[in-house]
Design an enzyme around this catalytic site. Structure first.
Site, short mmCIF file in Angstrom:
data_model
loop_
_atom_site.label_atom_id
_atom_site.label_comp_id
_atom_site.label_asym_id
_atom_site.label_seq_id
_atom_site.Cartn_x
_atom_site.Cartn_y
_atom_site.Cartn_z
N HIS A 19 0.41 1.97 16.23
CA HIS A 19 0.29 0.83 17.15
C HIS A 19 1.44 0.82 18.14
O HIS A 19 2.25 -0.12 18.20
CB HIS A 19 0.23 -0.50 16.36
CG HIS A 19 -0.96 -0.60 15.47
ND1 HIS A 19 -2.23 -0.80 15.95
CD2 HIS A 19 -1.09 -0.49 14.13
CE1 HIS A 19 -3.10 -0.82 14.94
NE2 HIS A 19 -2.43 -0.62 13.82
N ASP B 271 -4.62 -10.66 14.28
CA ASP B 271 -3.76 -9.52 14.64
C ASP B 271 -3.89 -9.17 16.12
O ASP B 271 -3.08 -8.41 16.65
CB ASP B 271 -4.03 -8.31 13.73
CG ASP B 271 -5.45 -7.78 13.86
OD1 ASP B 271 -6.33 -8.53 14.31
OD2 ASP B 271 -5.67 -6.61 13.52
N GLU C 17 -4.92 4.77 14.01
CA GLU C 17 -5.77 3.80 14.72
C GLU C 17 -6.45 4.39 15.96
O GLU C 17 -7.34 3.74 16.51
CB GLU C 17 -4.97 2.54 15.11
CG GLU C 17 -3.93 2.71 16.21
CD GLU C 17 -2.59 3.21 15.70
OE1 GLU C 17 -2.49 3.56 14.52
OE2 GLU C 17 -1.63 3.26 16.50
N ARG D 166 0.84 -1.20 0.00
CA ARG D 166 0.00 0.00 0.00
C ARG D 166 0.88 1.25 0.00
O ARG D 166 2.09 1.17 0.19
CB ARG D 166 -0.90 0.01 1.24
CG ARG D 166 -2.00 -1.02 1.20
CD ARG D 166 -2.74 -1.11 2.52
NE ARG D 166 -1.91 -1.62 3.60
CZ ARG D 166 -2.29 -1.73 4.86
NH1 ARG D 166 -3.49 -1.35 5.22
NH2 ARG D 166 -1.47 -2.21 5.78
N TYR E 31 -0.43 4.74 10.58
CA TYR E 31 -0.68 3.76 11.64
C TYR E 31 0.59 3.66 12.48
O TYR E 31 1.70 3.59 11.94
CB TYR E 31 -0.96 2.38 11.05
CG TYR E 31 -2.30 2.22 10.38
CD1 TYR E 31 -3.49 2.39 11.10
CD2 TYR E 31 -2.40 1.87 9.04
CE1 TYR E 31 -4.73 2.23 10.48
CE2 TYR E 31 -3.64 1.72 8.42
CZ TYR E 31 -4.80 1.90 9.15
OH TYR E 31 -6.01 1.74 8.54
N LYS F 28 2.23 2.16 7.20
CA LYS F 28 2.70 1.40 8.36
C LYS F 28 3.56 2.29 9.27
O LYS F 28 4.07 3.33 8.85
CB LYS F 28 3.54 0.19 7.93
CG LYS F 28 2.76 -0.82 7.13
CD LYS F 28 1.51 -1.32 7.82
CE LYS F 28 1.79 -2.34 8.88
NZ LYS F 28 0.51 -2.92 9.38
N1 LIG Z 1 -6.11 -9.91 9.87
C1 LIG Z 1 -6.29 -8.71 9.35
O1 LIG Z 1 -5.70 -8.36 8.33
C2 LIG Z 1 -7.26 -7.76 9.97
C3 LIG Z 1 -7.69 -6.62 9.29
C4 LIG Z 1 -8.66 -5.79 9.90
C5 LIG Z 1 -9.14 -6.09 11.18
N2 LIG Z 1 -8.67 -7.21 11.82
C6 LIG Z 1 -9.14 -7.62 13.15
O2 LIG Z 1 -10.44 -8.17 13.07
C7 LIG Z 1 -11.03 -8.13 14.38
C8 LIG Z 1 -12.45 -7.58 14.30
O3 LIG Z 1 -12.39 -6.20 13.96
P1 LIG Z 1 -13.71 -5.31 13.77
O4 LIG Z 1 -13.28 -4.04 13.14
O5 LIG Z 1 -14.78 -6.10 13.13
O6 LIG Z 1 -14.13 -5.06 15.29
P2 LIG Z 1 -15.56 -4.58 15.80
O7 LIG Z 1 -15.32 -3.94 17.13
O8 LIG Z 1 -16.28 -3.82 14.75
O9 LIG Z 1 -16.37 -5.96 16.02
C9 LIG Z 1 -16.04 -6.89 16.98
C10 LIG Z 1 -17.30 -7.65 17.37
O10 LIG Z 1 -16.91 -8.74 18.22
C11 LIG Z 1 -17.96 -8.92 19.13
N3 LIG Z 1 -17.49 -9.73 20.26
C12 LIG Z 1 -16.67 -9.40 21.29
N4 LIG Z 1 -16.48 -10.45 22.09
C13 LIG Z 1 -17.18 -11.48 21.56
C14 LIG Z 1 -17.37 -12.85 21.94
N5 LIG Z 1 -16.81 -13.36 23.05
N6 LIG Z 1 -18.14 -13.61 21.15
C15 LIG Z 1 -18.73 -13.12 20.02
N7 LIG Z 1 -18.59 -11.83 19.64
C16 LIG Z 1 -17.83 -11.03 20.39
C17 LIG Z 1 -18.36 -7.50 19.52
O11 LIG Z 1 -19.66 -7.45 20.10
C18 LIG Z 1 -18.31 -6.81 18.15
O12 LIG Z 1 -19.56 -6.82 17.50
C19 LIG Z 1 -10.07 -7.27 15.21
O13 LIG Z 1 -9.22 -8.12 15.95
C20 LIG Z 1 -9.29 -6.52 14.19
O14 LIG Z 1 -8.02 -6.10 14.67
C21 LIG Z 1 -7.74 -8.02 11.24
#
Ligand SMILES: NC(=O)c1ccc[n+]([C@@H]2O[C@H](COP(=O)([O-])OP(=O)(O)OC[C@H]3O[C@@H](n4cnc5c(N)ncnc54)[C@H](O)[C@@H]3O)[C@@H](O)[C@H]2O)c1
Length: 371
Positions: free
Chosen positions: A96, A270, A118, A15, A94, A75
């Site tokens: 972190h 992550d 973030e 990116r 970003y 990054k």
């Molecule tokens: N791997 C990647 O490249 C990448 C990219 C973007 C985001 N992410 C990660 O994805 C994850 C989700 O991000 P998001 O933006 O959707 O967050 P978000 O806050 O929008 O959604 C998280 C959801 O999880 C729910 N939740 C919390 N505890 C729970 C449980 N025990 N059981 C069921 N549901 C539960 C919450 O109620 C919420 O609706 C984060 O860890 C974020 O860092 C990873």
């Protein structure tokens, strides 16, 4: 203001901090933009695209860092980039910082002012500069999961939408936030039978109101989760507890209840991942097998679709970037409390309490920093 955009140097990062469109907007606002040569190539933008947008091209990162008043990146700055930051320079990217004491030390030592994507907030308490990447990762999850389910990749050999006379794949999405909702929409669009599990009743009410005909919702009790995981061809992990490691919601033992060749896509990797058996993988070697269950656990999923991700991030950062350039960071942050929440470092002091707490360092309030 002179705005600088260096080429990203973190491994597998394609990116770029500014699109030609963002550069053009900055130029229209009366600023000059300096982009490192080939900075946009990974996202499909050539030097000529930036020149046509009114930007200048610099030969090296050190040119960009030496001349720019504000550096716009994707990054966190890597060690040799941090050496090029200087007192009074503004960094918008970003960061972190909480798990990264080395970077924090270097940013403090540089004397720069650093605003982290973030931690910028919006009126509804959301994180507007994180959301676009969650949208990308969510929409990508069923796509990579469908590929993982193919026989040649170790999967169960199940087609997402089935065919006439053969039922669709069953998909369980754990967490119905930004990632989970976008994942569920795309999986349902591919024809799969999708259920989203969450613990927030207001969130499930919203999902049911808006997507009731598209996918189902289920309360994420341990029992419901175990049942849906056992029935699923694909499980997508999308939970987040802000500021904490992801809870482990599926144990190694539970894998034995799953169908052989089922796919796990742990987007929450992550934050440590929500499956006990998850460990971070890379785009080069994204999938591994535990007890016959195929795991996809890439920590920077948006990097796979660098062009879409760059444009989506640029759309979200552009208004803030323009405010910072037009008004200067102090006035921009004074006018916008949500941008002020992005301030992490100023003139050798930390200005974000959660980072100070995580690293055991002193913090001054951001309100004091802008005075
Ligand atoms: N791997 C990647 O490249 C990448 C990219 C973007 C985001 N992410 C990660 O994805 C994850 C989700 O991000 P998001 O933006 O959707 O967050 P978000 O806050 O929008 O959604 C998280 C959801 O999880 C729910 N939740 C919390 N505890 C729970 C449980 N025990 N059981 C069921 N549901 C539960 C919450 O109620 C919420 O609706 C984060 O860890 C974020 O860092 C990873």
């Amino acid at each position: 203001m002179k705005i600088g955009c260096p080429k990203e140097i973190k491994p597998q990062e394609y990116r770029v901090g500014m699109t030609p469109n963002a550069a053009h907007e900055a130029v229209v606002h009366g600023h000059s933009v300096l982009v490192q040569t080939c900075a946009g190539v990974g996202a499909g933008f050539t030097d000529e695209d930036y020149i046509a947008a009114g930007a200048e091209i610099a030969g090296t990162a050190s040119d960009v860092f030496a001349k720019a008043d504000m550096i716009v990146k994707v990054k966190e700055p890597q060690a040799n980039e941090r050496k090029m930051l200087r007192e009074g320079q503004l960094l918008f990217t970003y960061l972190h910082l909480a798990p990264d004491p080395e970077q924090t030390k270097d940013l403090l030592a540089s004397g720069c002012t650093a605003i982290a994507y973030e931690t910028v907030t919006d009126r509804s308490g959301g994180l507007p500069l994180l959301a676009p990447m969650s949208e990308v990762a969510g929409r990508l999850a069923p796509q990579v999961g469908a590929w993982t389910l193919q026989k040649a990749n170790g999967g169960r050999g199940v087609l997402m939408g089935g065919v006439p006379g053969v039922g669709p794949a069953r998909v369980a999405v754990i967490g119905g936030g930004v990632v989970g909702t976008h994942a569920a929409r795309i999986a349902a669009g591919m024809g799969a039978d999708v259920t989203v599990l969450d613990r927030s009743l207001p969130r499930m009410r919203y999902l049911d109101d808006v997507y009731g005909g598209t996918f189902k919702t289920s309360y994420a009790s341990a029992g419901n989760t175990a049942e849906l995981v056992a029935q699923a061809d694909m499980v997508i992990g999308a939970v987040l507890i802000p500021g904490a490691a992801a809870p482990k919601l599926v144990t190694r033992e539970q894998l034995s209840s799953m169908k052989q060749g089922a796919a796990i896509v742990d987007v929450a990797i992550d934050q440590g991942g929500c499956f006990e058996t998850s460990k971070a993988t890379t785009h080069d070697d994204p999938i591994y097998d535990v007890d016959g269950i195929m795991h996809y656990c890439v920590a920077n999923m948006p990097g796979a679709v660098a062009r879409t991700s760059t444009i989506a991030l640029g759309n979200a950062t552009m208004p803030f970037m323009l405010a910072l350039a037009d008004k200067g960071w102090k006035q921009a942050c004074a006018d916008d409390p949500h941008l002020l929440e992005g301030l992490n470092v100023h003139a050798g002091q930390l200005t974000y309490f959660a980072v100070g707490k995580a690293l055991g360092l002193d913090v001054i309030s951001p309100q004091l920093a802008i005075k």
